[in-house]
Design a protein around this motif. Sequence first.
Motif, PDB file in Angstrom:
ATOM      1  N   GLY A 119       3.483   0.063  -8.567  1.00 40.80           N
ATOM      2  CA  GLY A 119       3.140  -1.266  -8.391  1.00 40.80           C
ATOM      3  C   GLY A 119       4.306  -1.976  -7.730  1.00 40.80           C
ATOM      4  O   GLY A 119       5.248  -1.829  -8.202  1.00 40.80           O
ATOM      5  N   ARG A 162       2.062   1.654  -3.489  1.00 41.58           N
ATOM      6  CA  ARG A 162       0.867   2.027  -4.592  1.00 41.58           C
ATOM      7  C   ARG A 162       0.416   3.371  -4.260  1.00 41.58           C
ATOM      8  O   ARG A 162       0.129   4.176  -5.185  1.00 41.58           O
ATOM      9  N   ASP A 163       0.444   3.826  -3.041  1.00 39.26           N
ATOM     10  CA  ASP A 163       0.019   4.964  -2.868  1.00 39.26           C
ATOM     11  C   ASP A 163       1.157   6.338  -3.514  1.00 39.26           C
ATOM     12  O   ASP A 163       0.534   7.481  -3.668  1.00 39.26           O
ATOM     13  N   LYS A 193       0.788  -1.152   0.236  1.00 44.39           N
ATOM     14  CA  LYS A 193       0.161  -0.048   0.013  1.00 44.39           C
ATOM     15  C   LYS A 193       0.708   1.201  -0.087  1.00 44.39           C
ATOM     16  O   LYS A 193       0.573   2.259  -0.907  1.00 44.39           O
TER      17      LYS A 193
END
Length: 276
Positions: free
Chosen positions: A70, A65-66, A62
């Motif tokens: 990826g 990703r934030d 996460k």
Amino acid sequence: KAEAALKEQLKSVDMVLEVRDGRIPMSTRHPSIPKWVGGKPRVMILNRRDMVSNEEADAWAKFFRDRGHGVVWTNANQGDGVASVVKQALRVSETMNEKRIARGLKARPVRAVVVGFPNVGKSALINRLLGRRVADSAPRPGVTRSLKWMRIGGDLDLLDAPGIIPMSFKNQNAAQKLAMCNDIGEASYIASLVAAALLSTFDRLPRGNDILDNVERRYGIPIQGTEEDYVIAVADRSFNNEPERAGQRILRDFRDLQFGRCCLELPEDFESFKEC
């Protein structure tokens, strides 16, 4: 020399596979990689999935990703996650060749370079991608010494690059974690001091009490006093009063998962980082 050779080769590649140690994703971050990569696609590979908990793996996925990255978690030694790396690379290949054909050019294999710190698992990943042993691989840093091209089928060419650490490495906390995880050579550190720092790091983790309970059970000694005191106590009990041997054993037990799966870094400690 390794940096100069890598920067030259980066001019001819289409994408970058950046491998990091999943136990210390930010300490194995080379600060110059984003600048060297520029606008080329970059796949973030966090290796050693078997050494961290599910919660830790999800939290780091996460985090990246934030920030627009990826993430593919892998266990390169066993091959877990390698199919996802290939899928990401082939997706870039398709996009690149669609553009080439639209310009009247022939399709060609996508050229990818595998980069990262020493001993984070680059060569083991390449061997899994190839399905055979081509890249030298061993559980110690500094095995890959030169740049080598290898072809995977007809769609992907891989460049294996030597592990690179920034020439000016001033973050001593990160340097300690590299030593804990065996990502720098043993001649670079004093094992007893790094083992003490590892115990201190455990103490600051959310699951620190459970991990330290495993440490106590492993050596049969309750944790009292400072971390340095504990290393000396282990040395007195089991290693003929030799703290270096005790430190080496504690580090080896951590790397062998004798204390359980454990990520030494927390995403919340790096919330201010916008570029990863």
